[in-house]
Each structure stands twice: as structure tokens, then as C-alpha cells.
Design a protein around this motif. Structure first.
Motif, mmCIF file in Angstrom:
data_model
loop_
_atom_site.group_PDB
_atom_site.id
_atom_site.type_symbol
_atom_site.label_atom_id
_atom_site.label_comp_id
_atom_site.label_asym_id
_atom_site.label_seq_id
_atom_site.Cartn_x
_atom_site.Cartn_y
_atom_site.Cartn_z
ATOM 1 N N ARG A 54 -0.689 7.783 -11.115
ATOM 2 C CA ARG A 54 -1.369 8.330 -12.296
ATOM 3 C C ARG A 54 -0.972 7.544 -13.553
ATOM 4 O O ARG A 54 -1.816 7.197 -14.376
ATOM 5 C CB ARG A 54 -1.043 9.803 -12.448
ATOM 6 N N ALA A 55 0.306 7.261 -13.703
ATOM 7 C CA ALA A 55 0.784 6.539 -14.890
ATOM 8 C C ALA A 55 0.233 5.124 -14.939
ATOM 9 O O ALA A 55 -0.166 4.636 -16.003
ATOM 10 C CB ALA A 55 2.314 6.513 -14.904
ATOM 11 N N LEU A 56 0.205 4.443 -13.807
ATOM 12 C CA LEU A 56 -0.349 3.088 -13.768
ATOM 13 C C LEU A 56 -1.824 3.082 -14.147
ATOM 14 O O LEU A 56 -2.277 2.252 -14.940
ATOM 15 C CB LEU A 56 -0.179 2.490 -12.363
ATOM 16 N N ARG A 107 -7.373 9.090 -5.046
ATOM 17 C CA ARG A 107 -8.169 9.940 -5.935
ATOM 18 C C ARG A 107 -7.544 10.023 -7.324
ATOM 19 O O ARG A 107 -8.230 9.894 -8.343
ATOM 20 C CB ARG A 107 -8.311 11.344 -5.335
ATOM 21 N N ILE A 108 -6.240 10.220 -7.370
ATOM 22 C CA ILE A 108 -5.551 10.316 -8.664
ATOM 23 C C ILE A 108 -5.662 9.010 -9.428
ATOM 24 O O ILE A 108 -5.885 9.003 -10.644
ATOM 25 C CB ILE A 108 -4.085 10.739 -8.446
ATOM 26 N N ILE A 109 -5.503 7.884 -8.726
ATOM 27 C CA ILE A 109 -5.612 6.579 -9.385
ATOM 28 C C ILE A 109 -7.019 6.408 -9.958
ATOM 29 O O ILE A 109 -7.193 5.956 -11.088
ATOM 30 C CB ILE A 109 -5.259 5.445 -8.405
ATOM 31 N N TYR A 110 -8.029 6.791 -9.170
ATOM 32 C CA TYR A 110 -9.401 6.666 -9.684
ATOM 33 C C TYR A 110 -9.612 7.573 -10.889
ATOM 34 O O TYR A 110 -10.141 7.145 -11.926
ATOM 35 C CB TYR A 110 -10.436 6.987 -8.601
ATOM 36 N N GLU A 111 -9.222 8.830 -10.764
ATOM 37 C CA GLU A 111 -9.483 9.789 -11.840
ATOM 38 C C GLU A 111 -8.766 9.430 -13.137
ATOM 39 O O GLU A 111 -9.325 9.571 -14.222
ATOM 40 C CB GLU A 111 -9.084 11.201 -11.396
ATOM 41 N N ALA A 112 -7.516 8.965 -13.033
ATOM 42 C CA ALA A 112 -6.748 8.635 -14.239
ATOM 43 C C ALA A 112 -7.080 7.256 -14.785
ATOM 44 O O ALA A 112 -6.809 6.972 -15.952
ATOM 45 C CB ALA A 112 -5.247 8.715 -13.941
ATOM 46 N N GLY A 113 -7.675 6.404 -13.964
ATOM 47 C CA GLY A 113 -7.986 5.040 -14.375
ATOM 48 C C GLY A 113 -9.473 4.834 -14.620
ATOM 49 O O GLY A 113 -9.993 5.215 -15.675
ATOM 50 N N PRO A 121 -5.170 9.488 0.632
ATOM 51 C CA PRO A 121 -6.375 9.751 -0.159
ATOM 52 C C PRO A 121 -6.085 10.465 -1.478
ATOM 53 O O PRO A 121 -6.800 10.252 -2.459
ATOM 54 C CB PRO A 121 -7.252 10.587 0.770
ATOM 55 N N ASP A 122 -5.058 11.290 -1.525
ATOM 56 C CA ASP A 122 -4.721 11.969 -2.782
ATOM 57 C C ASP A 122 -4.293 10.967 -3.839
ATOM 58 O O ASP A 122 -4.653 11.088 -5.017
ATOM 59 C CB ASP A 122 -3.606 12.998 -2.579
ATOM 60 N N LEU A 123 -3.514 9.973 -3.430
ATOM 61 C CA LEU A 123 -3.075 8.935 -4.362
ATOM 62 C C LEU A 123 -4.278 8.125 -4.854
ATOM 63 O O LEU A 123 -4.411 7.863 -6.053
ATOM 64 C CB LEU A 123 -2.043 8.022 -3.699
ATOM 65 N N GLY A 131 0.818 -1.205 0.000
ATOM 66 C CA GLY A 131 0.000 0.000 0.000
ATOM 67 C C GLY A 131 0.853 1.257 0.000
ATOM 68 O O GLY A 131 1.942 1.293 -0.563
ATOM 69 N N ALA A 132 0.369 2.287 0.678
ATOM 70 C CA ALA A 132 1.014 3.599 0.663
ATOM 71 C C ALA A 132 2.356 3.605 1.386
ATOM 72 O O ALA A 132 3.135 4.534 1.232
ATOM 73 C CB ALA A 132 0.096 4.645 1.285
#
Length: 199
Positions: free
Chosen positions: A59-61, A118-124, A114-116, A28-29
Motif C-alpha cells: 500500500r505504501a509503495l 488488489r491493495i497495490i492497484y487500489e492505492a496506486g 491477490p489481496d496484495l 514476487g510474493a
């Protein structure tokens, strides 16, 4: 044989993302950038040159996965064929027993970072739904489907394809056997297209 320009960089980038995905699933984190570099077999400087933060890696993943899921949108094929291809990719990535571990990784990450998450959800997943929604809006404009709320319809489609697959993956539960993934994906697409067929 000499390598093509940029080939080494691409190999290193792929190794970094592969290592990060494994470590996010495992830890995890709490995963550190040093651990990612070590597992990828690259220097910390190489890692930071490509991905300055874990947010950039996440974000890249996620973007990689979104690109793979939504690739059929560019095919120009009939609506049912496009949707069947997307449904099959979703099922194969989430609803088979050895898949979906990345969802557990995101679930582990979300309370601590939570920022990570959120970014994973938004980019994926969020980006995949957005792209499918844009495509559905275009199908509506062309009169091929009638989709008054393309974003909601895109989420509905993903839900039809995955069922409780997301939940089972996050909880680490076994998935029911899917004997014929292409047939299941085709059924999802057929029912969706029928539901949104023009009057």
C-alpha cells in the motif's frame, strides 16, 4: 551535526520501501519480511513497527507512486499543462526500457497474493485514476472541459499516455524509443483536451 527529529525514521522508512520494491520485482510474493529487513539494513522490529505486513508495504509503495503521478493536479495550471505533466510522469515511469519492472513484480505477486495485488492497484493506479477523475469533474463543473463520465475519461487519458506500455512492461518486452517524452506527453494532453473541449 545532529539529525532533526524524525529524520532517522524517514530514512529507514525509505530504505524499507526501496528494499521491498526491489525484492517484490525479483521474487514476487515469496519475499519475506526478514529479507526486506535485511536488505533495508534495519531490524525486523523496526520493519514491523513501520509496516506490520506486506500488505502495508505494498500500500505504501503504491501510494508513493500515485502521489508522484498526480502531484500536478495541485498546481492550478491550465488543463493541458496539468495533463501534459501527468502524461510525462506516466511515460517516464512505465514506457522507458529500464522502468516498469515493478509491474512485473505485481504480476508475479497477483496469483499468489491477490489481496496484495488488489491493495497495490487500489492505492496506486486506481487511486491515480480516481484523483484524475475528481479533477476532471471539477474542470467540467468550471466549464473548462465537458466530461460527462470523469472516471472513464481518466482511464482513457491514462491509456492514451501509456498505449501498450503496461503490457510491454509486464511481459518484459522492449519499449519503442520515445525520442522526446515531453513532446509526446504534450500531444496526449492536447488531443485529450481537444476531445473534451466545451461545445
Amino acid at each position: 551535526m545532529p539529525r532533526a527529529l524524525g529524520q532517522v525514521d524517514e530514512q529507514k522508512s525509505r530504505a524499507i520501501l526501496r528494499a521491498a520494491a526491489e525484492l517484490f520485482r525479483e521474487k514476487g510474493a515469496r519475499t519475506s519480511m526478514a529479507e526486506i529487513a535485511r536488505r533495508a539494513g534495519v531490524s525486523k522490529q523496526t520493519l514491523y513497527n513501520r509496516y506490520p505486513t506486506k500488505l502495508d508495504i505494498g500500500r505504501a509503495l503504491a501510494a508513493q507512486r500515485s502521489d508522484a503521478v498526480t502531484a500536478p493536479l495541485q498546481s492550478g495550471a491550465a488543463a493541458e499543462d496539468v495533463l501534459a505533466a501527468i502524461a510525462e510522469t506516466l511515460i517516464r515511469r512505465i514506457c522507458l526500457d529500464d522502468k516498469g519492472a515493478s509491474l512485473r513484480g505485481v504480476a508475479l505477486v497477483s496469483p499468489e497474493a491477490p489481496d496484495l495485488a488488489r491493495i497495490i492497484y487500489e492505492a496506486g493506479p486506481g487511486e491515480s485514476v480516481r484523483r484524475i477523475g475528481v479533477w476532471l469533474a471539477e474542470q467540467d463543473r468550471l466549464g473548462r472541459l465537458t466530461v460527462p463520465d470523469p472516471r472513464a475519461a481518466a482511464e482513457m487519458f491514462a491509456g492514451m499516455a501509456l498505449g501498450h506500455g503496461h503490457l510491454r512492461s509486464v511481459l518484459g518486452l522492449p519499449h519503442p524509443a520515445v525520442d522526446d517524452v515531453p513532446a509526446r506527453a504534450r500531444e496526449v494532453a492536447r488531443r485529450f483536451v481537444r476531445a473534451f473541449a466545451p461545445d
